[in-house]
Design an enzyme around this catalytic site. Structure first.
Site, PDB file in Angstrom:
ATOM      1  N   LEU A 140       0.703  -0.975  -0.058  1.00 51.14           N
ATOM      2  CA  LEU A 140      -0.164  -0.182   0.036  1.00 51.14           C
ATOM      3  C   LEU A 140       0.848   1.185   0.099  1.00 51.14           C
ATOM      4  O   LEU A 140       1.726   1.256   0.641  1.00 51.14           O
ATOM      5  CB  LEU A 140      -1.029   0.040   1.148  1.00 51.14           C
ATOM      6  CG  LEU A 140      -1.696  -1.072   1.299  1.00 51.14           C
ATOM      7  CD1 LEU A 140      -2.678  -1.044   2.872  1.00 51.14           C
ATOM      8  CD2 LEU A 140      -3.216  -0.587   0.472  1.00 51.14           C
TER       9      LEU A 140
ATOM     10  N   LYS B 169      -4.541  -1.241  10.453  1.00 51.74           N
ATOM     11  CA  LYS B 169      -3.459  -1.735   9.658  1.00 51.74           C
ATOM     12  C   LYS B 169      -2.796  -2.416  10.598  1.00 51.74           C
ATOM     13  O   LYS B 169      -2.131  -1.943  11.625  1.00 51.74           O
ATOM     14  CB  LYS B 169      -2.747  -0.848   8.883  1.00 51.74           C
ATOM     15  CG  LYS B 169      -1.355  -1.181   8.219  1.00 51.74           C
ATOM     16  CD  LYS B 169      -0.744  -0.348   7.467  1.00 51.74           C
ATOM     17  CE  LYS B 169       0.100  -0.671   6.302  1.00 51.74           C
ATOM     18  NZ  LYS B 169       0.982  -1.674   7.066  1.00 51.74           N
TER      19      LYS B 169
ATOM     20  N   CYS C 152      21.911  10.472  48.416  1.00 52.82           N
ATOM     21  CA  CYS C 152      20.743  10.911  47.770  1.00 52.82           C
ATOM     22  C   CYS C 152      21.370  12.225  46.960  1.00 52.82           C
ATOM     23  O   CYS C 152      21.886  13.251  47.526  1.00 52.82           O
ATOM     24  CB  CYS C 152      19.875  11.432  48.540  1.00 52.82           C
ATOM     25  SG  CYS C 152      18.461  12.324  47.507  1.00 52.82           S
TER      26      CYS C 152
ATOM     27  N   CYS D  17      19.544  15.753  48.379  1.00 49.75           N
ATOM     28  CA  CYS D  17      19.914  15.986  49.976  1.00 49.75           C
ATOM     29  C   CYS D  17      21.047  15.495  50.718  1.00 49.75           C
ATOM     30  O   CYS D  17      21.329  15.787  51.634  1.00 49.75           O
ATOM     31  CB  CYS D  17      18.552  15.639  50.814  1.00 49.75           C
ATOM     32  SG  CYS D  17      18.286  14.052  51.119  1.00 49.75           S
TER      33      CYS D  17
END
Ligand code: IVH
Length: 676
Positions: free
Chosen positions: A85, A117, A414, A417
Site C-alpha cells: 500500500l 492496519k 541522595c 539532599c
C-alpha cells in the site's frame, strides 16, 4: 458396535463442533464451554480417528500439528501478486488520495471501507472446495514461501471453511500476529526459561512463522485476521469490500471488529482519530489504518500504479519506537524517596513528540537490558505512557563502555539532599533515607497532597512547588495554609492576581473529606481506594491514628504490609505534628463519614467505558460509589453493569460477549435515581 456410517457422522459433528469452539475462543475471544469440555470433545475425536484411520481427514482439527520438520521452505508463486500500500502520514496526503480517487472516478462522493492496519506478517491462504490446501508468506509479492504446515497450527485459521457451498477456489489474505497479552506471556515464559526475549509482537510472530519445525510454531500464540481476497474461482463476486469481509465472517474466518464503512474525507479522518485514541487498548499492535474504496467495480476502474493500488492507502500513525543515543543517566528522587534512573537522550521524534528523557525504571531493569552510557538505544513512547528505553543495540556499542551502577553513580548518597541511600534486599528500588528532610521528597509529597484526587488545590503545580520549597517558604503541607500574599508575590512570575487565585484555592481545599485527607497524607501503600476503605471503616481520623495492626487488617484489602505502613506513618511524631497543624489551620471534614448507603446496587460492580454525554468519569464513579457500588477497570464474569459512552471500545465488545448488562448514561441515572 455402531455402523461405520454413524461413526463417520459423529466424527464430522465433532470436527464441526471443535472448529466452532476454536472460532469462538481464538477469533471472538468469547468461549461458550470450559476448557475441560473442549478437551473431552477433542479426545473423543482423536479416539475415533485412531480406531478408524479411514475416517481421518486432512482438515481435521486433530491434524493441526503433525507435519514433519522441513529442510527448507519451497517457493510458491502467488496467483495474484500480493502488493503493498502507499502510505499517508499527514491529513493533507489523505485529502490528496481522496481527491485523486474522486477525479479518477469522476464522482463527487466516495464510500470507503476502513480498517486497522495490522502490524504483523502478510500471508495468503488457499482453500479448495472449502479445505485449506496451501498457506504462503508474502515474500517479494510475486513469490513467497510455502508455510502451510506452520499456518495449519494457528487455531484462528479454519482448516475448513464454514459453508455448505464453498467456492472451488478461495484465496484469503490477511495478517498473522500475536496479541499483546499473549506476547507478554510469551516473554514471561522466555524469561523463566532463561531464553532470549522477543523484541516486539511482530518480530515474535515473524520468527515463529518461519520455523522449519511446525511443532515450534504450534507452541507460539499466533493468531490471524483477514483483510481481503486473492484469486477466486466459483465465487459469486460481492459488490463491495465490506460485503467481502461480511462473507468471510460467515465462513468463520477472523476479521477485525473495528472495520467500518465511512463517507468522504471527513469520515476517513474521523476514523483515524477514533482508532488512534484507542490504539493502546486494542488487543493487537497496529501501525495505522487502511482506507479502501468500498465499491469493487470502482476499485477495478482505479487500478494500480506500479506496485500499489490507486484505490487504497495506509494512513500511518507516528512510530512508537525510535533509535537514538543515550547521552547520560540522571537520577531523580520521588515522593517516597525512590531513586529513578532517567535516560538523557539525544532528542528524537517518537510517538508524535520530541523525546529527550526516558525512564530506565530501576537498577534491575538496567542490568536486565544491559544499558550503558553512550549506547544506541530503542526508545518507546506509546500513548500517554512515560517514554522508556526498551533495549540497546549491543552491536553498536563503543568499546570500553562500562556497566552502570546507580548506587556507584550517586556514591550511595541522595543526589538531592545527601542522605544515605539504601536498597532493601527484597526491593528493586534504591531509596533516599532522608524522608521529608529531602527537598525532592518534600516537593513530591506536596504535589501529591495538592493533587486533584487528594486536597485538590488548583494551580499548585511543579513550578510553584519548586519555588516554595527552594525558597524555604514551605516545608510541610501545613505550611501551605500559612502562606500569605507577601510570600506569594515575592515568587517569580507571580502577579497579584495569580497569588490571590492560589490563596483562594488553598482556602477552598480546607473543606474536604476524610478519605481525601488520608489519601493526601501520602502514606506508603495507601492509594485512593484504600484511603476510602479506611475512612469508611474508622469514620474518625483519631480512631485510625491509634489503630493497631490487627484492627487495621479488618479493613478490606489491608494486609500486614499495608497495616505496617500505616502504623509506621502515624507513629512518626513529625507526621502527627503536621496533622495537628493542618487541623489547626482549618482543614476539616465531616467526621463519621458514613459508609456508603445500602442500596440495590451495593456490592455491584460497574465498568465505565467511552465518553458519557454529560458526566465525567470521576463524577460517574463518585455517584456509583456513594450508593455502595464498585467501579472496576476491566470487564469480567463478575461485572454487573457496563456503562458505555461514545467511542466505547474493547470493553464494550467484551461485555457483549459475556452478556453483561450494558447501559448508557441515562440508564445509569435511572438506576441510581431509583436508589436516591
Ligand atoms: S490491504 C492491495 N489491509 O500492509 C492491498 N493490508 O503495505 C493489499 N496490512 O502487505 C493490502 N493490515 O501485510 C491491507 N487491513 C489491511 C492491512 C494490510 C495490514 C499490511 C499487509 C500489506 C501491507 C501493505
Amino acid at each position: 458396535m455402531a455402523p461405520l456410517q454413524d461413526i463417520a457422522t459423529r466424527a464430522r459433528q465433532l470436527r464441526e463442533e471443535i472448529e466452532r469452539h476454536n472460532y469462538l475462543y481464538y477469533a471472538l475471544d468469547a468461549p461458550e464451554i470450559p476448557d475441560v469440555e473442549f478437551d473431552q470433545l477433542f479426545r473423543e475425536l482423536e479416539r475415533l480417528e485412531a480406531e478408524y484411520p479411514q475416517l481421518a481427514t486432512l482438515d481435521s482439527p486433530s491434524r493441526r500439528v503433525g507435519a514433519a520438520p522441513l529442510a527448507e521452505f519451497s517457493q510458491v508463486a502467488h496467483r495474484v501478486p500480493m502488493l503493498s500500500l502507499s502510505n499517508a502520514f499527514a491529513d493533507g496526503e489523505v485529502a490528496a488520495f481522496d481527491r485523486r480517487v474522486r477525479e479518477g472516478l469522476g464522482v463527487g462522493t466516495v464510500e470507503y471501507a476502513v480498517e486497522p492496519k495490522f502490524d504483523g506478517l502478510a500471508i495468503s491462504l488457499v482453500y479448495q472446495n472449502g479445505t485449506l490446501v496451501q498457506g504462503a508468506t508474502r515474500g517479494d509479492g510475486y513469490t513467497g514461501e510455502d508455510v502451510t504446515g506452520n499456518l495449519r497450527t494457528i487455531k484462528a485459521i479454519p482448516l475448513r471453511l464454514h459453508s455448505t457451498h464453498p467456492p472451488r477456489l478461495l484465496e484469503i489474505r490477511g495478517e498473522v500476529l500475536i496479541l499483546k497479552k499473549d506476547f507478554d506471556k510469551l516473554n514471561r515464559q522466555q524469561r523463566e526459561k532463561g531464553e532470549k526475549e522477543f523484541v516486539n509482537p511482530r518480530n515474535a510472530a515473524a520468527g515463529s512463522l518461519r520455523q522449519l519445525d511446525p511443532r515450534i510454531t504450534a507452541s507460539r500464540p499466533l493468531t490471524f485476521f483477514a483483510y481481503g481476497l486473492g484469486s477466486t474461482d466459483g465465487l459469486a463476486p460481492p459488490a463491495t469490500h465490506s460485503a467481502v469481509m461480511d462473507y468471510l465472517e460467515t465462513l468463520r474466518v477472523p476479521v477485525s471488529r473495528e472495520r467500518k464503512v465511512v463517507l468522504e474525507l471527513a469520515g476517513l479522518l474521523e476514523y483515524y482519530a477514533a482508532i488512534g485514541a484507542r490504539r493502546d487498548s486494542l488487543p493487537y499492535d497496529i501501525d495505522g489504518v487502511v482506507y479502501k474504496v468500498n465499491d469493487l467495480a470502482w476499485q477495478g476502474r482505479l487500478g494500480f500504479v506500479s506496485r500499489a493500488p490507486r484505490f487504497a492507502v495506509a494512513h500511518k500513525f507516528p512510530a512508537q519506537e525510535a533509535m537514538t543515543e543515550l547521552l547520560g543517566i540522571d537520577v531523580q528522587v520521588g515522593r517516597t524517596g525512590t531513586l529513578t534512573p532517567v535516560a538523557r537522550l539525544k532528542p528524537v521524534f517518537v510517538g508524535g513528540v520530541t523525546v529527550t528523557n526516558a525512564t530506565l525504571h530501576n537498577q534491575d531493569e538496567i542490568d536486565r537490558k544491559d544499558v550503558r552510557i553512550g549506547d544506541t538505544v530503542i526508545v518507546r513512547r506509546a500513548g500517554d505512557v512515560i517514554p522508556e528505553v526498551v533495549r540497546v543495540l549491543p552491536e553498536r556499542r563503543q568499546p570500553g563502555a562500562k556497566a552502570y551502577s546507580l548506587l556507584d553513580a550517586v556514591e550511595h548518597v541522595c543526589p538531592v539532599c545527601g542522605s544515605h541511600v539504601i536498597r532493601l534486599p527484597d526491593e528493586a528500588a534504591a531509596r533516599c533515607s532522608g524522608g521529608l528532610f529531602c527537598p525532592a521528597q518534600r516537593k513530591q509529597s506536596l504535589l501529591h497532597f495538592a493533587s486533584r484526587r487528594a486536597m485538590d488545590i488548583e494551580g499548585m503545580g511543579d513550578r510553584l512547588v519548586d519555588q516554595l520549597v527552594d525558597k524555604n517558604l514551605v516545608n510541610t503541607p501545613a505550611d501551605l495554609y500559612a502562606l500569605g500574599m507577601n510570600a506569594l508575590v515575592s515568587l517569580d512570575r507571580m502577579a497579584e492576581k495569580s497569588a490571590a487565585n492560589a490563596l483562594a484555592a488553598i482556602e477552598t481545599s480546607k473543606k474536604t473529606t476524610l478519605a481525601r485527607f488520608i489519601y493526601a497524607l501520602g502514606i506508603r501503600n495507601v492509594g485512593e481506594a484504600t484511603a476510602k476503605d479506611l475512612a469508611h471503616h474508622f469514620e474518625k481520623l483519631d480512631a485510625l491514628m491509634v489503630a493497631d495492626a490487627e484492627e487495621l487488617q479488618q479493613v478490606p484489602d489491608v494486609g500486614p504490609i499495608v497495616a505496617q505502613s500505616i502504623s509506621q506513618f502515624f507513629a512518626e511524631p513529625h507526621n502527627a505534628g503536621v496533622i495537628k497543624q493542618l487541623r489547626e489551620a482549618g482543614v476539616r471534614w465531616e467526621e463519621g463519614e458514613r459508609a456508603p448507603m445500602q442500596s440495590a446496587i451495593s456490592g455491584k460492580t460497574f465498568v465505565l467505558t467511552g465518553t458519557l454525554p454529560s458526566l465525567t468519569r470521576d463524577e460517574a464513579k463518585e455517584k456509583i460509589e456513594l450508593r455502595g457500588g464498585k467501579v472496576s477497570g476491566s470487564v469480567s464474569q463478575k461485572t454487573d453493569y457496563v456503562i458505555a459512552g461514545a467511542e466505547a471500545g474493547s470493553k464494550l465488545a467484551k461485555a457483549q460477549g459475556l452478556g453483561v448488562t450494558i447501559l448508557g448514561e441515562a440508564g445509569l441515572m435511572e438506576l441510581l435515581e431509583g436508589e436516591a
